[in-house]
Design an enzyme around this catalytic site. Sequence first.
Site, PDB file in Angstrom:
ATOM      1  CE  LYS A  52      68.149  48.738  30.022  1.00  0.00           C
ATOM      2  NZ  LYS A  52      68.840  48.420  28.752  1.00  0.00           N
ATOM      3  CD  GLN A  96      69.698  45.875  26.365  1.00  0.00           C
ATOM      4  OE1 GLN A  96      68.896  46.686  26.828  1.00  0.00           O
ATOM      5  NE2 GLN A  96      70.922  45.732  26.840  1.00  0.00           N
ATOM      6  CG  ASP A 119      70.390  53.587  24.912  1.00  0.00           C
ATOM      7  OD1 ASP A 119      70.670  53.460  26.113  1.00  0.00           O
ATOM      8  OD2 ASP A 119      69.989  52.653  24.180  1.00  0.00           O
TER       9      ASP A 119
HETATM   10  N1  GUN Z   1      73.656  47.217  26.361  1.00  0.00           N
HETATM   11  C1  GUN Z   1      74.465  47.421  27.426  1.00  0.00           C
HETATM   12  N2  GUN Z   1      74.301  48.658  27.916  1.00  0.00           N
HETATM   13  C2  GUN Z   1      73.364  49.260  27.151  1.00  0.00           C
HETATM   14  C3  GUN Z   1      72.772  50.548  27.170  1.00  0.00           C
HETATM   15  O1  GUN Z   1      73.076  51.427  27.976  1.00  0.00           O
HETATM   16  N3  GUN Z   1      71.841  50.764  26.205  1.00  0.00           N
HETATM   17  C4  GUN Z   1      71.503  49.850  25.284  1.00  0.00           C
HETATM   18  N4  GUN Z   1      70.591  50.162  24.360  1.00  0.00           N
HETATM   19  N5  GUN Z   1      72.035  48.644  25.228  1.00  0.00           N
HETATM   20  C5  GUN Z   1      72.963  48.350  26.168  1.00  0.00           C
END
Ligand code: GUN
Length: 292
Positions: A52, A96, A119
């Site tokens: 990311k 995350q 998100d």
């Molecule tokens: N862990 C797995 N997929 C995601 C996501 O789309 N967002 C976040 N914050 N954590 C994740």
Amino acid sequence: MTKLIDGRAIADKVYIDLRREVAELKAKGVTPGLAVILVGDNPASRAYVRSKDRMCRELGLHSMKLELPASTTQIDLLARVEELNRDSSIHGILVQSPPPAHIDEAAIVRALAPHKDVDGFHPENVARLVLEDPSGFVPCTPLGVQRLLLETGVEISGAHVVVLGRSMIVGKPLALLLMQKNKNGNATVTVVHSRSGNLAQTTRSADIVIAAIGRAEFLRADHIREGAVVVDVGINRVHDRLSERGYRLVGDVAFEEVSKKTSAITPVPGGVGPMTIAMLMANTVKAAKQSL
Ligand code: GUN
């Protein structure tokens, strides 16, 4: 012959549009900024956070990566989130998932400013998805799956879509997104999960099957009908002595056998994964635009 859906190529198309939008925002004096918080040292999460951060930099976004120790307390983490809520250089915040067990994730999500919740996990954004209010943020993986299907030319409208899995991150929001009353939705959606009876009977009636159940190679050839489209959201590490890393990545779909029956299918890796990151970037750019 089945069509292999190339998530990397479709993500690259998304980035062409995003680069233009970023340039327009910068001309107006706004650089979209994303903060990603990682608590602890889960290796898979670490890898996601790194990608990311790398993608933000490639697009010219302002990227802030906070790597906090597993011992971080709920109070410390809330304080970090509140600080980022107030930081005008940050338009999107992502914590995350999953955090360490002592963290109350739902409380952290509720502490996010909804207009920075890229998100789409905050209750206000979940409500906007249900209400079909386009100003809200939709979770990145569901958005990525929808975009993959649309760009591949798969007709969603009127199709019977079976979603395997009911998670808050993928299954539930994806079902809501694809049943929305608009040209990119209009699907008849069925959600099945680990406790569903007649699972194979349901998936066999689907035009499109989306596997997000979190179990390695769960979906087999006898789960689908000839000519179905299959999207594999799973990323599972399975032990592999022959691999240098000691593991290999497989999806929720038994690719070898299922791909013999499909009309189109996503690979793992290189299918949904790149699209999730692309949609995170798109949501961050959207948040920056909305801040104007
Ligand atoms: N862990 C797995 N997929 C995601 C996501 O789309 N967002 C976040 N914050 N954590 C994740």
